[in-house]
Design a protein around this motif. Structure first.
Motif, PDB file in Angstrom:
ATOM      1  N   CYS A 323       0.836  -1.210   0.000  1.00 30.01           N
ATOM      2  CA  CYS A 323       0.000   0.000   0.000  1.00 30.01           C
ATOM      3  C   CYS A 323       0.875   1.267   0.000  1.00 30.01           C
ATOM      4  N   GLU A 324       2.094   1.165  -0.518  1.00 32.45           N
ATOM      5  CA  GLU A 324       2.995   2.307  -0.517  1.00 32.45           C
ATOM      6  C   GLU A 324       2.309   3.505  -1.194  1.00 32.45           C
ATOM      7  N   GLU A 325       2.393   4.651  -0.552  1.00 30.63           N
ATOM      8  CA  GLU A 325       1.799   5.912  -1.056  1.00 30.63           C
ATOM      9  C   GLU A 325       0.275   5.827  -1.229  1.00 30.63           C
ATOM     10  N   CYS A 326      -0.352   5.016  -0.412  1.00 36.76           N
ATOM     11  CA  CYS A 326      -1.809   4.849  -0.563  1.00 36.76           C
ATOM     12  C   CYS A 326      -2.604   5.531   0.551  1.00 36.76           C
ATOM     13  N   LEU A 327      -3.666   6.194   0.147  1.00 34.44           N
ATOM     14  CA  LEU A 327      -4.631   6.761   1.089  1.00 34.44           C
ATOM     15  C   LEU A 327      -5.951   6.024   0.913  1.00 34.44           C
ATOM     16  N   ARG A 328      -6.674   5.899   2.016  1.00 34.60           N
ATOM     17  CA  ARG A 328      -7.996   5.262   1.937  1.00 34.60           C
ATOM     18  C   ARG A 328      -9.067   6.318   2.189  1.00 34.60           C
ATOM     19  N   PHE A 329      -9.971   6.454   1.233  1.00 35.04           N
ATOM     20  CA  PHE A 329     -11.036   7.456   1.313  1.00 35.04           C
ATOM     21  C   PHE A 329     -12.371   6.764   1.568  1.00 35.04           C
ATOM     22  N   THR A 330     -13.003   7.069   2.692  1.00 36.46           N
ATOM     23  CA  THR A 330     -14.375   6.601   2.888  1.00 36.46           C
ATOM     24  C   THR A 330     -15.278   7.448   2.002  1.00 36.46           C
ATOM     25  N   VAL A 331     -16.287   6.817   1.390  1.00 37.37           N
ATOM     26  CA  VAL A 331     -17.229   7.572   0.557  1.00 37.37           C
ATOM     27  C   VAL A 331     -18.085   8.449   1.479  1.00 37.37           C
ATOM     28  N   GLY A 332     -18.115   9.734   1.195  1.00 39.99           N
ATOM     29  CA  GLY A 332     -18.921  10.654   1.992  1.00 39.99           C
ATOM     30  C   GLY A 332     -20.244  10.966   1.317  1.00 39.99           C
ATOM     31  N   THR A 333     -20.908  12.000   1.810  1.00 36.59           N
ATOM     32  CA  THR A 333     -22.122  12.476   1.135  1.00 36.59           C
ATOM     33  C   THR A 333     -21.679  13.201  -0.145  1.00 36.59           C
ATOM     34  N   GLU A 334     -22.633  13.529  -1.003  1.00 42.54           N
ATOM     35  CA  GLU A 334     -22.305  14.219  -2.256  1.00 42.54           C
ATOM     36  C   GLU A 334     -21.525  15.503  -1.952  1.00 42.54           C
ATOM     37  N   GLU A 335     -21.994  16.240  -0.946  1.00 43.35           N
ATOM     38  CA  GLU A 335     -21.361  17.510  -0.593  1.00 43.35           C
ATOM     39  C   GLU A 335     -19.923  17.293  -0.083  1.00 43.35           C
ATOM     40  N   GLU A 336     -19.762  16.297   0.763  1.00 45.55           N
ATOM     41  CA  GLU A 336     -18.421  16.003   1.302  1.00 45.55           C
ATOM     42  C   GLU A 336     -17.471  15.573   0.190  1.00 45.55           C
ATOM     43  N   ASN A 337     -17.965  14.733  -0.716  1.00 47.18           N
ATOM     44  CA  ASN A 337     -17.108  14.258  -1.810  1.00 47.18           C
ATOM     45  C   ASN A 337     -16.711  15.414  -2.743  1.00 47.18           C
ATOM     46  N   ASN A 338     -17.675  16.326  -2.985  1.00 42.79           N
ATOM     47  CA  ASN A 338     -17.363  17.482  -3.840  1.00 42.79           C
ATOM     48  C   ASN A 338     -16.277  18.339  -3.215  1.00 42.79           C
ATOM     49  N   LYS A 339     -16.373  18.495  -1.906  1.00 41.05           N
ATOM     50  CA  LYS A 339     -15.379  19.298  -1.176  1.00 41.05           C
ATOM     51  C   LYS A 339     -14.005  18.623  -1.280  1.00 41.05           C
ATOM     52  N   LEU A 340     -14.007  17.292  -1.075  1.00 41.73           N
ATOM     53  CA  LEU A 340     -12.756  16.524  -1.175  1.00 41.73           C
ATOM     54  C   LEU A 340     -12.114  16.731  -2.545  1.00 41.73           C
ATOM     55  N   ILE A 341     -12.925  16.606  -3.588  1.00 45.10           N
ATOM     56  CA  ILE A 341     -12.408  16.751  -4.957  1.00 45.10           C
ATOM     57  C   ILE A 341     -11.886  18.168  -5.176  1.00 45.10           C
ATOM     58  N   ASP A 342     -12.653  19.134  -4.687  1.00 44.41           N
ATOM     59  CA  ASP A 342     -12.260  20.531  -4.855  1.00 44.41           C
ATOM     60  C   ASP A 342     -10.893  20.789  -4.208  1.00 44.41           C
TER      61      ASP A 342
END
Ligand SMILES: Cc1ncc(COP(=O)(O)O)c(C=O)c1O
Length: 349
Positions: A323-342
């Motif tokens: 898992c070198e250089e790996c992050l694990r992202f829990t799926v959030g709500t639409e708003e949270e995911n948009n913020k993450l992407i932004d």
């Protein structure tokens, strides 16, 4: 069929369990002067003065219908973490026996083994996170009592091969634990349907993920009735509190709502995978059957810190094997995911 009793630790075989007041009288009507409770009621409102059902009968009754199994094949625990610890205590002699795990995988198998002074054999998953079946089978030692298989696997997110699991189940003379914490997000049947074919199979599930009840700590183990009766014998008498039990009893009438929410999470997950894969800092996204995504990024520590500065908390898994250089992202709500992407798309600006 495996002789399950012969796998148990001697002290567990001969253990006389604690008999609680509510074991001796199971009716609900009467004057209860048996358990030294407060007969005047609870200080806060809510009738909390009585001990809860130590056997969680109502939950098991309802769950057995949903899962198409029998109440005798269900253990209810204070999270599935409790079942992991109890299995270790039932089957593994401290300082002598071992369990086999397949890293990168859920961390509590190791922690529970360490607490119980149980040796750990590792047969890592491949770089694509598949089971090395021959490696697993050849790593088993005389004192190996349990094999833990996490499917879908945490942190990689993928389902593990049914054929590999079948081979392990039919070749290993010990207990095979299939942890299905994320099974509701996967397009595959639960191993619960195989309990009648394999008396050494234990399936773990939880209310913490798809059912959205992580806060109230309720998890399950499904297995042959001998294994379940041993877990019940060694658990704390009132291991699942009454408030949690009542919430579960009510929630089990709402399976359709759970399925609806799972579909929403899957919809958001698929969107998130698509958008993440267009970002420069994302180097690879591993295929997922869960409510989270493992992604390789340009520099995991830096991206992790950058997200933290922006109050977005993800899991840095880059110290785990493969898992070198790996992050694990829990799926959030639409708003949270948009913020993450932004925020991610502004990295390095
Ligand atoms: C694979 C796996 N098993 C079990 C658990 C623990 O579940 P519970 O909340 O029921 O203790 C988790 C929690 O993250 C998990 O990822």
């Amino acid at each position: 069929m495996i002789n399950i009793v012969s796998l148990l630790r001697e002290n567990i075989k001969s253990l006389k369990p604690y008999s609680s007041a509510r074991d001796e009288y199971t009716g609900s009507i009467g004057i209860f002067l048996d358990a030294n409770e407060n007969s005047f009621g609870s200080i806060p409102d809510g009738n909390l003065n009585r001990y809860p059902d130590p056997h969680q009968r109502e939950i098991k009754e309802k769950l057995s219908k949903i899962k198409k199994t029998n109440p005798e094949n269900i253990f209810i625990g204070n999270g599935s973490d409790e079942a992991i610890d109890l299995l270790m205590r039932a089957f593994c002699k401290p300082g002598k026996d071992s369990i086999l795990i397949m890293p990168p995988t859920y961390g509590m198998y190791r922690v529970a083994a360490d607490i119980n002074d149980v040796n750990i054999i590792e047969a890592p998953l491949t770089a694509e996170f598949t089971i090395e079946t021959d490696e697993v089978l050849s790593s088993i030692k005389t004192n190996t009592k349990m094999i833990f298989i996490c499917s879908p696997n945490n942190p990689s997110g993928n389902l593990l091969s049914r054929n590999s699991i079948l081979k392990i189940l039919s070749s290993f003379d010990g207990i095979v634990v299939v942890d299905e914490a994320y099974i509701d997000f996967a397009n595959e049947d639960s191993w619960i349907s195989k309990l009648n074919s394999f008396n050494n199979l234990v399936v773990l599930q939880t209310f913490s993920k798809a059912w959205g009840l992580a806060n109230i700590r309720v998890g399950m183990a499904y297995a042959n009735e001998i294994i379940i009766s041993v877990l019940n014998k060694i658990k704390y008498p009132y291991n699942v509190n009454g408030v949690s039990q009542q919430i579960i009893i009510d929630t089990l009438d709402n399976e359709a709502r759970k399925n609806e929410v799972v579909n929403k999470i899957l919809f958001e997950r698929n969107k998130l995978v698509k958008v993440l894969s267009t970002l420069d800092i994302i180097e690879h996204i591993f295929s997922t059957d869960s409510n989270f995504i493992l992604a390789k990024v340009s520099d995991a520590n830096k991206v992790y810190d950058y997200l933290l500065e922006n109050k977005i908390i993800v899991r840095n898994r880059s110290n785990m094997i493969n898992c070198e250089e790996c992050l694990r992202f829990t799926v959030g709500t639409e708003e949270e995911n948009n913020k993450l992407i932004d925020i991610l798309s502004k990295y390095g600006e």
